[in-house]
Design a protein around this motif. Sequence first.
Motif, PDB file in Angstrom:
ATOM      1  N   TRP A 419       0.830  -1.197   0.000  1.00  0.00           N
ATOM      2  CA  TRP A 419       0.000   0.000   0.000  1.00  0.00           C
ATOM      3  C   TRP A 419       0.869   1.253   0.000  1.00  0.00           C
ATOM      4  CZ3 TRP A 419      -4.403   1.162  -1.685  1.00  0.00           C
ATOM      5  CH2 TRP A 419      -5.184   2.213  -1.192  1.00  0.00           C
ATOM      6  N   LYS A 423       1.102   4.380  -2.895  1.00  0.00           N
ATOM      7  CA  LYS A 423       0.575   5.647  -2.409  1.00  0.00           C
ATOM      8  C   LYS A 423       1.662   6.665  -2.062  1.00  0.00           C
ATOM      9  CE  LYS A 423      -3.840   4.915  -2.598  1.00  0.00           C
ATOM     10  NZ  LYS A 423      -4.725   5.758  -3.431  1.00  0.00           N
ATOM     11  N   TRP A 424       2.907   6.224  -1.978  1.00  0.00           N
ATOM     12  CA  TRP A 424       3.969   7.132  -1.570  1.00  0.00           C
ATOM     13  C   TRP A 424       5.222   6.850  -2.388  1.00  0.00           C
ATOM     14  CZ3 TRP A 424       3.262  11.411   1.094  1.00  0.00           C
ATOM     15  CH2 TRP A 424       4.358  12.105   1.605  1.00  0.00           C
ATOM     16  N   LYS A 436       5.403   6.532   5.018  1.00  0.00           N
ATOM     17  CA  LYS A 436       5.162   5.196   4.486  1.00  0.00           C
ATOM     18  C   LYS A 436       4.728   4.237   5.584  1.00  0.00           C
ATOM     19  CE  LYS A 436       7.699   3.425   1.255  1.00  0.00           C
ATOM     20  NZ  LYS A 436       8.820   2.928   0.429  1.00  0.00           N
ATOM     21  N   TYR A 439       1.022   4.202   5.989  1.00  0.00           N
ATOM     22  CA  TYR A 439       0.339   3.371   4.996  1.00  0.00           C
ATOM     23  C   TYR A 439       0.531   1.887   5.302  1.00  0.00           C
ATOM     24  CZ  TYR A 439      -0.337   7.548   2.121  1.00  0.00           C
ATOM     25  OH  TYR A 439      -0.724   8.785   1.646  1.00  0.00           O
ATOM     26  N   TYR A 443      -2.356  -0.936   6.173  1.00  0.00           N
ATOM     27  CA  TYR A 443      -2.507  -2.219   5.487  1.00  0.00           C
ATOM     28  C   TYR A 443      -2.545  -3.367   6.494  1.00  0.00           C
ATOM     29  CZ  TYR A 443      -1.447  -6.409   2.865  1.00  0.00           C
ATOM     30  OH  TYR A 443      -1.495  -7.689   2.360  1.00  0.00           O
ATOM     31  N   ASN A 458      -2.921  -1.518  -8.993  1.00  0.00           N
ATOM     32  CA  ASN A 458      -2.207  -0.237  -8.982  1.00  0.00           C
ATOM     33  C   ASN A 458      -0.738  -0.414  -9.324  1.00  0.00           C
ATOM     34  OD1 ASN A 458      -3.710   2.380  -7.816  1.00  0.00           O
ATOM     35  ND2 ASN A 458      -4.634   0.572  -6.904  1.00  0.00           N
TER      36      ASN A 458
END
Length: 469
Positions: A419, A423-424, A436, A439, A443, A458
């Motif tokens: 994740w 996202k990062w 991070k 995130y 998760y 993704n």
Amino acid sequence: MPTINRNRETLFTGLLDGLVLCMAWYFLTQIKPELTSHIAERENLSIIVAGGIHTVYWLIVFSLMGLYKRLYLISRFDEFVKVVKATLIGTLILYFYSTIDGDLQMRDRLASVTVYVLLVGGLITVNRFVIRSIQRFYALKGKGLHRALIIGTGKNAVSAFDDLNRNRSLGMQVVGFIEVPNGKNGDQVYVDPDEIMGSLDDINLIIQELEIQDLIVALEPEKREDLIKVLSRVNNPDVTLKLLPDFYQLVSGLNKTNQIFGLPLIEISPDLMPFWEKLMKRLLDVIISVAVLIVMLPVIIVISIVIRLTSKGPAIYSQERVGKKGKLFTMYKFRTMRMDAEAETGPTWAQENDPRITKVGAWLRKTRLDEIPQFYNVLKGEMSLVGPRPERPYFVSRFKDEIPMYTRRLRVRPGITGWAQVKWKYDGSLDDVKEKTKYDLFYVENMSLRMDFKILINTIFSMVRAKGQ
């Protein structure tokens, strides 16, 4: 009666369920011989083999419906409700499958379903009721209890100790207390010093040595800020962590509280995934890893040759990383930097336009093809397709002291992607790692197959757009 390990308890319950299901099939052959003969002939099987298949089928249904989770001293009524739900769903599936050809009349179908529900549901209910009653009997005698530690040494800790001793049916035997130093009024100790097993810094070692299965957090209200410290230190997924709430937390309505025999407890970080999702996650890891390594073999060979021709050193780079529960393993990837890149600087993050990265390595990073060898790690069970990225021991030892709850990432297998990766950006500083980690923790606390598929999709889009770094 020795302390019961959760895995052994699950296996024992499953074996007993299997025996009971075999009995149910036998009784069905005596009560409804025409039905069992019809099923066996339809599938071209013997009665015994058909019974074995039905037994396995029911064990799978029960597993998917959560009948093998949190078995220790579960409420007998709650377990009865779960058995009824699982039996009805499992019977409906079999009903539609076994009568799809329309050979049986409607009256015979309804009669068969009724008998089958009563046999399977009734026998399993009796089996579970007997098991829980025996457990409860031994618990009240002080036998077969889960070994527990109370985190805290103040008045709340003493109160929790008294409640647990008074209510043996809670199934916990307190073997000692854990001191939480450096908090407000940390010098106020209300328990016998001889019963203090150690401090919070040594909690994981104490859990291992004393074979602890439950932790009860009973901090004083003025030490509420130390809860983060507790959560940061305790990262063993095999140990349940329960919080004794204060009055404010109870009336705030912001927490789901389980109350057993008058003792309210908030369970922190329950099971991460249902058993069937864990099984499917691992199965997908193996199937996809084998497929990728076979299909991508020509690509692997070409990339290896190009790396060897364009820079000195091996094509595959290996490095020690920290895996699940802090276990070290060797992670593999295609080499993207020049040899001895950290010889002078020591462990450090890769930066944008990093001069240590080769031209081929830069392309591999952007397309994330440098991660292909890690499918071998996934196949070995050291990693998963999706999970927090594994970090080096040097950085883990540093981050666990600087980032609250960082070590909770180690509750699950690390992943090729995660994740935080979708996202990062890549780590470039401690601030990036902190972001991070948010995130990664999200998760860990919300992991599911659905979320894994979302992350994988993704990641594929990121590869196609060459958004890696």
